[in-house]
Design an enzyme around this catalytic site. Structure first.
Site, PDB file in Angstrom:
ATOM      1  N   MET B   1      10.123  46.838  45.770  1.00 53.83           N
ATOM      2  CA  MET B   1      11.564  47.111  45.751  1.00 53.83           C
ATOM      3  C   MET B   1      11.799  48.601  45.523  1.00 53.83           C
ATOM      4  SD  MET B   1      12.985  44.141  46.232  1.00 53.83           S
ATOM      5  CE  MET B   1      14.658  44.150  45.585  1.00 53.83           C
ATOM      6  N   CYS B   2      13.036  48.964  45.407  1.00 51.18           N
ATOM      7  CA  CYS B   2      13.378  50.366  45.345  1.00 51.18           C
ATOM      8  C   CYS B   2      14.597  50.509  44.448  1.00 51.18           C
ATOM      9  CB  CYS B   2      13.747  50.882  46.732  1.00 51.18           C
ATOM     10  SG  CYS B   2      12.568  50.392  47.999  1.00 51.18           S
ATOM     11  N   GLU B   3      15.025  51.724  44.228  1.00 51.24           N
ATOM     12  CA  GLU B   3      16.297  51.925  43.527  1.00 51.24           C
ATOM     13  C   GLU B   3      17.179  52.883  44.321  1.00 51.24           C
ATOM     14  OE1 GLU B   3      16.957  51.766  39.512  1.00 51.24           O
ATOM     15  OE2 GLU B   3      15.116  50.677  39.034  1.00 51.24           O
TER      16      GLU B   3
END
Lengths: 259, 259
Positions: B1-3
Site C-alpha cells: 500500500m501507499c500513503e
C-alpha cells in the site's frame, strides 16, 4: 535567447560537470536569468527539475550540481525570455507522453507568425511560448502520421520530425533538442554543437567557471557519452559545430543519423 | 500500500510541515520505502520531484523539507510497491496534459483484473502499475466525453470522474487524488481524511516526528488551506474521516462538492 544542453550515453552517466558550466550562464557568465530546467531519463521514467529563478542562484540547481543523478539521456535549458512571461509553465524542457514514452523537448530561438500553422487539439500548450506550441504541433503531426502505436522503425519518426523542423525554421530560429528517452535528436538552426567522448578519456576544463575534470577517473573504457550544447562548454576539446539545417540523431551515445 | 497527501489553498502555501510528517512514513514510522513523489502547481505550471529511494533517506526529500515551495495545489505519494517494480516510471504522482492543463494523479490501493477494462490509446502507460493505467483510462474517458476543449463547467467533469472512480472501485481498493491545477478531487475507497484550516489558526503537532507548528505565525486571517491524507498527520486536530464511496472536490482550499 536561451542555451541548450543535452546528453546521450551508453551507461547511466551524471551531467554534473556540464550542468555546472551551463548554470553559470544563467546569471554569471551569461544573461539567461528567466528560469531553467533539466530532465533526466532513468530507464523509461523521467524526472524534471525546474525553477523560474536564475540557475546561478537556484537552490534546486545547487542540488543538481551536488547530487549526481545517473542518466542515459538528459535535456537541459536555461532561459532568457522573449516570447511568453517568466513563469514555471513557460520553463523548458516540456514533456508529453506519446506511445507510452515521455517525450521531452527544449528550444532555443524565436518564431514569428506561427499561430496559423500550429493548430493543435490532442496536445495543447499550458503556457504561452512559441516553443511549447511548436512541440505540441510536432507531437500532433507524429501521432497523425504514425498512429497510436510506437512503430518499430523509430528512425523514420525522427526523419519525419526533421522535415517538420525544417518547416518551423522558415518561421524564425529553431534550434531544438527532442528525445523519447531512447533516441536524442538535435536540430540546428544557427547555434548547436556536440562532442562525443570515448576512451582514451582525458581532462576537460570548463569555459564558464574554474572546474577541471579528469574523465579517465570517472569512466570505464566502454563508456560513450555525447554532449550537445548551444556553445562549447569546455575550452580544451574539439566540439563539432553543426551547420544551419543539420540534424543529428544519437542513441546510447553514438551518432546513428548524421544529416 | 501507499500513503497520499494533498493540499488545496487560496494563497500560495508551503507544505513543508505536512510533507515532513509524511516523509517519515517512508522508512521510519511507516514501511513505504519504494519511492516517493510530490507535485507542486504554481499557477498553471507544475513541477514534480520524484525518487525511487525511500523518502526518509532521499536527498531530494531533504531539499523539499528545507526549501519552502509556495503552491496552491500539491499532490504527494509515498509508495510501497504491490503491482509494478520499484522504478522511477512507476513512482507517483503521474502527470498528463489535457485541455492545456497538467492533470496530476496519485493512487493508493490495488486493483485486480483491470486489463480488459482499461483499454487506452491516446493516453498510454509508461510504467507497469495498475495505478497509472487507471489514470490513463480516466483521462481517455474524459476526453472522449467532453471533447477537445476545456468545458466551462468543470464540476461536471469531476462528477463524471466520480462515476469512473466508482467503476474502478469495483476492481479493488481505489483511494485517489486528482487535480487539474485548479480543482483538487479526493475519492475514498477505504482510507482518506482531510482537514480545512482557517482563522483562528492554532498550533499543530505532527504524529510521526517531534515537530510543532504555530499556523497563526505562518498565515494571514484570510488563508484557507485544506490538507488531505491517508491517515491524520497531526495528533491535536480533528480530521474528517471520509467514508467508502465518498468524494470531495476542493478549489482554493474550500469544499465545493461534498458527496
Amino acid at each position: 535567447m536561451c542555451e541548450l544542453l543535452a546528453m546521450s550515453a551508453n551507461v547511466p552517466t551524471d551531467i554534473v560537470f556540464s550542468f555546472t558550466g551551463l548554470a553559470q550562464r544563467g546569471g554569471v557568465t551569461g544573461p539567461h536569468v528567466d528560469g531553467w530546467g533539466i530532465t533526466f531519463y532513468e530507464g523509461k521514467g523521467s524526472r524534471t527539475f525546474k525553477d523560474a529563478c536564475p540557475s546561478s542562484e537556484s537552490h534546486i540547481a545547487k542540488l543538481i550540481k551536488s547530487y549526481p543523478i545517473k542518466s542515459e539521456v538528459v535535456i537541459s535549458h536555461i532561459r532568457q525570455a522573449n516570447r511568453g512571461c517568466v513563469s514555471l509553465e513557460n520553463t523548458h524542457p516540456f514533456t508529453r507522453e506519446l506511445w507510452g514514452r515521455y517525450w521531452t523537448y527544449a528550444h532555443n530561438g524565436q518564431l514569428s507568425d506561427y499561430l496559423a500553422k500550429f493548430q493543435v487539439s490532442r496536445y495543447q500548450s499550458v503556457g504561452d511560448t512559441d516553443s511549447e506550441l511548436a512541440f505540441c504541433w510536432i507531437l500532433e503531426q507524429i501521432a497523425a502520421k504514425f498512429g497510436d502505436r510506437r512503430p518499430d522503425d523509430m528512425q523514420a519518426v525522427f526523419k519525419f520530425v526533421a522535415t517538420l523542423a525544417e518547416e518551423i525554421r522558415a518561421l524564425g530560429v529553431f534550434n531544438m533538442i527532442l528525445s523519447d528517452g531512447e533516441y536524442l535528436m538535435s536540430y540546428c538552426s544557427n547555434n548547436l554543437c556536440y562532442i562525443t567522448r570515448r576512451a582514451p578519456f582525458g581532462k576537460a576544463k570548463l569555459i564558464d567557471t574554474d572546474v577541471v575534470i579528469d574523465f579517465d577517473k570517472e569512466t570505464t573504457p566502454h563508456d560513450v557519452v555525447t554532449v550537445i550544447a548551444t556553445r562549447p562548454l569546455t575550452e580544451n576539446e574539439n566540439w563539432h559545430v553543426m551547420q544551419p539545417g543539420n540534424w543529428k540523431l544519437f542513441r546510447l551515445g553514438e551518432l546513428v543519423i548524421d544529416l
